[in-house]
Design a protein around this motif. Structure first.
Motif, PDB file in Angstrom:
ATOM      1  N   ASN A 257      40.180 118.206 -28.034  1.00  0.00           N
ATOM      2  CA  ASN A 257      39.411 118.529 -26.826  1.00  0.00           C
ATOM      3  C   ASN A 257      39.252 117.339 -25.890  1.00  0.00           C
ATOM      4  O   ASN A 257      38.489 117.393 -24.920  1.00  0.00           O
ATOM      5  CB  ASN A 257      38.034 119.085 -27.202  1.00  0.00           C
ATOM      6  N   GLY A 258      39.958 116.228 -26.180  1.00  0.00           N
ATOM      7  CA  GLY A 258      39.908 115.051 -25.323  1.00  0.00           C
ATOM      8  C   GLY A 258      38.813 114.074 -25.661  1.00  0.00           C
ATOM      9  O   GLY A 258      38.633 113.065 -24.967  1.00  0.00           O
TER      10      GLY A 258
ATOM     11  N   LYS B 221      34.853 113.135 -22.792  1.00  0.00           N
ATOM     12  CA  LYS B 221      36.077 113.522 -22.089  1.00  0.00           C
ATOM     13  C   LYS B 221      36.890 112.277 -21.767  1.00  0.00           C
ATOM     14  O   LYS B 221      37.024 111.881 -20.609  1.00  0.00           O
ATOM     15  CB  LYS B 221      35.735 114.298 -20.813  1.00  0.00           C
TER      16      LYS B 221
ATOM     17  N   LYS C  13      41.930 114.434 -20.148  1.00  0.00           N
ATOM     18  CA  LYS C  13      42.066 115.863 -19.899  1.00  0.00           C
ATOM     19  C   LYS C  13      43.135 116.382 -20.855  1.00  0.00           C
ATOM     20  O   LYS C  13      44.293 116.036 -20.757  1.00  0.00           O
ATOM     21  CB  LYS C  13      42.474 116.118 -18.446  1.00  0.00           C
TER      22      LYS C  13
END
Length: 309
Positions: free
Chosen positions: A84-85, A103, A106
Motif C-alpha cells: 500500500n506504499g 504514503k 504511490k
C-alpha cells in the motif's frame, strides 16, 4: 501457518512450527549478527527467525502484502515496505512499531536500502526517495525510471551515489544526491534487469542479473558493461547476493535452483535445489556460513556454506 502439538487429555496445545502461507518477497540479515534473520511475505506477515533452532522468534502482522524488509543494526530496527506504499519500522527486541511513513510512494514499495544514515526507497511509481529517519522527513526525491524501480543501492564507498534499475525501462541510473543530478545511465537492448548488487573488491562494479540468464558487470564510470557471463541456469536471475568477503556470488531465479560462483574466475562452485517456485531473494549470513533463500513457494531454505575460509 502454524503446526501444533495437542495433548488429547488436557486439550492444551503448543506450537511446534510456523511458516508463511504465501510467497515470500524478501529476507534480511543485520550487519554482524548471524543468529537471526527476518522475512516478509504476501500473507501480510513479517517474521523474525532464530537460525539456531529454525523457529519463529517474532511475528508482526501488517495490513496488506509485505514486499521488502531490511535490518538497521545501528538503531535496532526492522524496516519494512508494503504493497500500500507504507514504510513501517519495528523494534527488533519488542516488535513494537517505532515509526512509519503512511504514503512513502504511490503504489507498492519495491526496494529499500540505507545510505549515510538515511533510508532509500523505490516504488511502483518509478521514483526514488531519500528519507531522514526516525523523523520521516523527505530529504530529496527524483523520477528514476518510467516503470517500477527494481532495486535501489547506496554506493559502497560513496554512499551519496544512489544506483537503481527499472523493471521495464532496461536502464540503470546513478544519481548524485549531493549535487541533485543523475550522472550516468546504463542501458541494455535485449532482455531486462531482474536483480542487482555491488562488488566490494576490484572496481566496485555493479553486478546485475538479467531476464535471459546473463550476468553483467558495470563500472560506474563506463557506459557499457565491463564483463558478461551466461549463467548455467539460462533463465531469469531474480536473486543475487555477494558473500561478505566478496569472493562468492550466489544467484537463483526462475529455474528454482541456487548456484554459487567464485567471483574472480566466475567458476561455478556449487549447485543445489530445494525450492518449488521462483526464488525471489537470497542473502549470505554475516559470518558467511549460511545462505538463506526465499521464494514464491512460501519456502525459507537455509543452506550451509562450506567454502568459507
Amino acid at each position: 501457518g502454524s503446526m501444533c502439538i495437542l495433548d488429547t487429555t488436557s486439550l492444551k496445545y503448543k506450537i511446534a512450527g510456523e511458516s508463511h502461507m504465501a510467497g515470500i518477497n524478501d529476507i534480511a540479515f543485520g550487519k554482524k549478527d548471524s543468529s537471526y534473520c527476518c522475512t516478509i511475505s504476501e500473507d501480510r506477515l513479517l517474521r523474525v527467525w532464530n537460525l539456531g533452532n529454525y523457529h519463529v522468534q517474532r511475528t508482526i502482522k501488517g495490513q496488506c502484502a509485505g514486499r521488502r524488509c531490511l535490518i538497521d543494526s545501528v538503531r535496532g530496527e526492522i524496516i519494512s515496505g508494503w504493497s500500500n506504499g507504507a514504510v513501517r519500522a519495528f523494534s527488533i527486541d519488542t516488535g513494537r512499531e517505532s515509526w512509519s511513513i503512511a504514503k512513502a510512494h504511490k503504489g507498492a514499495i519495491t526496494c529499500l536500502d540505507i545510505g549515510q544514515g538515511n533510508l532509500l526507497t523505490g516504488g511502483e511509481d518509478g521514483s526514488v526517495r531519500i528519507w531522514s529517519t526516525p523523523s520521516c522527513r523527505l530529504v530529496t526525491q527524483y523520477q528514476a525510471h518510467q516503470g517500477a524501480v527494481g532495486e535501489v543501492l547506496a554506493d559502497i564507498s560513496q554512499p551519496h551515489l544512489v544506483h537503481s534499475f527499472g523493471l521495464s525501462d532496461r536502464a540503470i541510473s546513478t544519481y548524485n544526491a549531493k549535487k541533485d543530478q543523475k550522472i550516468i545511465a546504463h542501458m541494455i537492448q535485449n532482455g531486462g534487469f531482474c536483480s542487482m548488487t555491488q562488488r566490494i573488491d576490484s572496481e566496485e562494479e555493479l553486478v546485475t542479473g538479467l531476464s535471459h540468464g546473463y550476468i553483467l558487470f558495470w563500472d560506474c564510470d563506463e557506459k557499457n558493461p565491463v564483463g558478461k557471463v551466461l549463467d548455467s541456469g539460462r533463465s531469469a536471475i531474480t536473486a543475487l547476493a555477494l558473500s561478505p568477503d566478496g569472493k562468492y556470488l550466489a544467484l537463483s531465479g526462475a529455474d528454482y535452483r541456487l548456484r554459487v560462483y567464485e567471483v574472480k574466475t566466475m567458476k561455478l562452485v556449487a549447485r543445489c535445489g530445494g525450492h518449488g517456485g521462483r526464488v525471489n531473494r537470497l542473502r549470505f549470513s554475516p559470518d558467511q556460513r549460511q545462505i538463506v533463500s526465499v521464494g514464491a513457494d512460501a519456502a525459507v531454505c537455509v543452506w550451509n556454506f562450506y567454502l568459507s575460509p
